[in-house]
Design an enzyme around this catalytic site. Sequence first.
Site: not given
Length: 389
Positions: A152, A174, A185, A265, A384, A389
Site C-alpha cells: 500500500t 507488507k 497494519t 512512513e 497520513n 483524500s
Amino acid sequence: MTVTHPKGFKASGVAAGLKATGNPDVALVVNDGPDYTAAAVFTGNRVKAAPVLWSQQVLRGGVVRAVVLNSGGANACTGSQGFRDTHATAEHTASVLRSTKKLMIGPGDIAVCSTGLIGELLPMDKLLPGVNAAVKALAADGGPKAAEAIMTTDTVAKNAVAQREGWSVGGIAKGAGMLAPALATMLVVITTDASADNETLDAALRAATRVTFDRIDADGCMSTNDTVLLLASGASDRQPTLAELTAAVTEVCHDLAQQLIADAEGATKHIAIEVAGAASEADAVQVGRTVAGNNLVKTAFFGNDPNWGRILAAVGTTSAAFEADRIDVAINGVWVCKNGAAAEDRSKVDLSGRDVRVTINLHEGEMNATIWTTDLSHAYVHENSAYSS
C-alpha cells in the site's frame, strides 16, 4: 528468496484495477502439499476486519490450501456485506482453483487478507476477475510478484528466506504505518516445506512473533487487519524439532519486521531501544515500548537532538521496577546519563546517520528486550493527513 522458495508453493501478483494507480493489487499463494497444516496470529484490535474474522474461522479447521490477498481496500467496518464479500472471495477462489488447477479445495480451506482504506466495500466486479488472473499467473517463482501486489504505502516489496539443511522457511510482508505492539497494519505470509503439525506451527509462530513483529512500533497505532500466516507443505520430507523450526521462523520474521520498520512512513531514523538490567522481561518490554511510542522522544530524534531527559521522563511513566537515580542512558554509544543525571557531553552523540541505538540500563536485574521504532517527521504527518483524500 521469498515465499515460494520452500518447495510446494506457488504464488502470483496481478493488477485487477482496485488501485487507481494501476499497480498490482491482488496476490495469491497456494500450497500444493502434500501437507496443508497452518497457524496464524491476528490483530489484537477489538475492531476486526471481515477478512480477519473469516480467516480466524478457517484456521480453526487447521487446514489452509491457499491465501488470497488484496491491497485495494481493508474491507473493515463494512458490516455484514463486507463479510459476505469475503466469503464470496473465498468461494470464487476455490471454484477457480478446482476448475483450472484440478485441486480438491473448498472455501473453508482459503484464508483471505485485505489492506487499504477502512470503511469502504471492495469493488467485487474487479476483485473476482483479479482472482481469475491471479490463478492463471500462479508460478513457482511468483513470490516477488505477490509481495509487490500487497503493497500500500510501502516503497519496497518485502521478502525473506531462512535456509536450513534440506528445508527452508520463506515469507513476504507488507506494512509501512500503524506499526505497533500486537502486530501492525501488515499482512505476512510465511511458508515452509518442513513437515509439522498445527500445534507445532502455532508454537513456533507465536514464539517468533513475540520477539519480532510484536516489538516494532512506528507510530503507536494498531490496525484492524493484521494477519500473520504460517503454512507448511511438508514437501521437503523433513521434520525439524520445535526449536529448529522456531529458530528458522524467527529468523524470517525478524528479517521482515526490520524491513517493515525501515520502510515506515516518513521515517528518517531507524531506532533500536534496548532496555537492559530489568527485573523482568515484561518490565524491559514495557519501558522499551513506552520510550519508542513517546512523541517527544521521536521528534527529538527527527531533529537530531540527543535529548536524554525526554527518555528518562518516558521511563518514569511506566510501572517497571527502577530507582530514578540509578538509571543510565546511552545514545549511539555515548553515556549521556549516569545514575539519573547528566554524564558525557551530549554534543558527542553523532545522529547524522539513519541508525540510532538507545541503551537504557535500569540496574534492577538481568532481563533485557529491544523495541524497534522510528522518528516522527513532517513527511509522516503529511502522508497520513491526506491518506483518504
